[in-house]
Design an enzyme around this catalytic site. Structure first.
Site, PDB file in Angstrom:
ATOM      1  N   CYS A   1       0.494 -29.692  14.480  1.00  0.00           N
ATOM      2  CA  CYS A   1      -0.938 -29.982  13.670  1.00  0.00           C
ATOM      3  C   CYS A   1      -0.597 -28.976  13.015  1.00  0.00           C
ATOM      4  CB  CYS A   1      -2.071 -30.385  14.740  1.00  0.00           C
ATOM      5  SG  CYS A   1      -4.220 -30.284  13.335  1.00  0.00           S
TER       6      CYS A   1
ATOM      7  N   HIS B   1      -0.527 -36.540  10.537  1.00  0.00           N
ATOM      8  CA  HIS B   1      -0.550 -37.979  10.209  1.00  0.00           C
ATOM      9  C   HIS B   1      -0.093 -38.510   8.826  1.00  0.00           C
ATOM     10  CE1 HIS B   1      -3.539 -36.878  12.855  1.00  0.00           C
ATOM     11  NE2 HIS B   1      -3.759 -37.947  13.127  1.00  0.00           N
TER      12      HIS B   1
ATOM     13  N   CYS C   1       0.769 -32.691   6.401  1.00  0.00           N
ATOM     14  CA  CYS C   1      -0.688 -33.195   7.521  1.00  0.00           C
ATOM     15  C   CYS C   1       0.463 -34.066   8.421  1.00  0.00           C
ATOM     16  CB  CYS C   1      -1.510 -33.909   7.267  1.00  0.00           C
ATOM     17  SG  CYS C   1      -2.724 -34.502   8.799  1.00  0.00           S
TER      18      CYS C   1
ATOM     19  N   GLU D   1      -5.276 -43.191  11.267  1.00  0.00           N
ATOM     20  CA  GLU D   1      -5.514 -43.007  12.677  1.00  0.00           C
ATOM     21  C   GLU D   1      -6.068 -44.673  12.803  1.00  0.00           C
ATOM     22  OE1 GLU D   1      -6.102 -41.338  15.491  1.00  0.00           O
ATOM     23  OE2 GLU D   1      -4.822 -39.756  14.809  1.00  0.00           O
TER      24      GLU D   1
ATOM     25  N   ASP E   1      -1.890 -32.075  18.698  1.00  0.00           N
ATOM     26  CA  ASP E   1      -2.282 -32.487  17.903  1.00  0.00           C
ATOM     27  C   ASP E   1      -3.985 -33.130  17.892  1.00  0.00           C
ATOM     28  OD1 ASP E   1      -2.202 -32.727  14.738  1.00  0.00           O
ATOM     29  OD2 ASP E   1      -1.941 -35.539  15.367  1.00  0.00           O
ATOM     30  N   SER E   2      -4.572 -32.861  16.862  1.00  0.00           N
ATOM     31  CA  SER E   2      -5.910 -33.543  16.416  1.00  0.00           C
ATOM     32  C   SER E   2      -5.763 -34.930  17.677  1.00  0.00           C
ATOM     33  CB  SER E   2      -5.899 -33.347  15.305  1.00  0.00           C
ATOM     34  OG  SER E   2      -6.128 -33.740  14.118  1.00  0.00           O
TER      35      SER E   2
HETATM   36  N1  DGL Z   1      -2.701 -34.217  11.949  1.00  0.00           N
HETATM   37  C1  DGL Z   1      -3.140 -32.970  11.590  1.00  0.00           C
HETATM   38  C2  DGL Z   1      -2.542 -31.757  10.289  1.00  0.00           C
HETATM   39  O1  DGL Z   1      -1.062 -32.233  10.597  1.00  0.00           O
HETATM   40  C3  DGL Z   1      -4.773 -33.108  11.012  1.00  0.00           C
HETATM   41  C4  DGL Z   1      -5.155 -34.024  10.903  1.00  0.00           C
HETATM   42  C5  DGL Z   1      -6.612 -33.559  11.155  1.00  0.00           C
HETATM   43  O2  DGL Z   1      -7.514 -33.930  10.166  1.00  0.00           O
HETATM   44  O3  DGL Z   1      -7.398 -33.634  12.940  1.00  0.00           O
HETATM   45  O4  DGL Z   1      -3.019 -31.677   9.675  1.00  0.00           O
END
Ligand code: DGL
Length: 281
Positions: free
Chosen positions: A73, A187, A185, A151, A10-11
């Site tokens: 991600c 997150h 997402c 985050e 993931d990012s």
């Molecule tokens: N966790 C990531 C997703 O599922 C993206 C978060 C980011 O913008 O880096 O899209």
């Protein structure tokens, strides 16, 4: 081969919500997680840049030896086809298809609302995945601020709630009212309670983590790749801020992360070979 870890990428820390579901579903497996903390967020970057980053991250994981790769991600799922081709025969799984299936299970006729990063909304991957399976109407809303909030560990309280209302009030006012709300997402699950409160009654929140874990379990069984061992310590790679990752990551993973299991690596140096693979050279 069977004793190799499953790679997850993931990012940042968001993919840990998928790892959480994976560790519950597959307690005998070992996981190697990579969070590209130095280059987060991906959601506001161009698809080409995200593809390049995703390929570098995948290379870093495959170079260390993994038996399956999970792109945890949604934004980086834009590179799923390219990664499946470049890394074949290594199995590569994304989170969008499992998320679309889970949404349709929750609300077979829709309407389905998707909240995600700008990149995911613009790319329309959820709309395509849902419409590949059904004619349920889909509405989307980008919620970019949720990523830095997650985050930061800012998951409840007045600020989180105000941001959630700002994004969700117009979306939930769509007529007919959405019956399922996809957390598009990885997150977003840590903000689940403020999202649920802002979304109101009568809508089911859908997180692709559990359905992704099911898809991984199926694939491991089909390919005879299941681990015969017992629970193993997991390892984490980050491109920046290992201490913060260990500290805040616990909110996402739901268990303590030993700082000694987090290693900082550099992905930029992988740029030339990654670029060649992307261009098929
Ligand atoms: N966790 C990531 C997703 O599922 C993206 C978060 C980011 O913008 O880096 O899209």
């Amino acid at each position: 081969m069977n004793s190799l870890p499953i790679g997850i990428f993931d990012s940042g820390m968001g993919g840990l919500t998928v790892m959480r579901a994976l560790t519950h579903r597959l307690p005998r497996e070992r996981f190697l997680y990579l969070g590209d903390m130095a280059r987060l967020p991906y959601g506001t970057k161009s698809a080409d840049t995200v593809r390049r980053y995703a390929l570098q991250a995948s290379q870093a994981l495959t170079a260390r030896g993994v038996k399956l790769l999970v792109i945890a991600c949604n934004t980086a799922s834009v590179s799923l086809d390219a990664l499946q081709q470049a890394l074949a025969p290594l199995p590569v799984i994304g989170v969008i298809e499992p998320g679309a299936r889970a949404a349709l299970e929750a609300a077979p006729q829709g309407p389905i609302a998707v909240i995600a990063t700008e990149g995911t909304v613009k790319g329309g991957a959820y709309v395509r995945a849902i419409h590949g399976l059904s004619t349920a109407p889909v509405v989307q809303q980008a919620c970019p601020l949720f990523v830095p909030m997650a985050e930061e560990g800012l998951t409840d309280g007045a600020i989180a709630s105000a941001v959630a209302h700002r994004y969700l009030d117009p979306l939930m006012a769509t007529m007919p009212r959405p019956r399922a709300l996809v957390l598009g997402c990885t997150h977003f699950p840590v903000l689940q309670s403020v999202i649920a409160e802002a979304a109101g009654e009568g809508v089911t929140l859908v997180d692709s983590a559990a359905t992704t874990a099911e898809a991984v379990a199926r694939l491991l069984a089909e390919r005879n790749l299941e681990s015969a061992g017992s629970a193993q310590p997991h390892r984490f790679l980050v491109t920046d801020a290992p201490d913060r990752f260990a500290r805040v990551g616990e909110i996402f993973l739901g268990e303590t992360i030993d700082p000694g299991s987090v290693e900082q690596i550099d992905l930029q140096s992988l740029e030339p070979p990654a670029a060649r693979v992307l261009q098929g050279g």
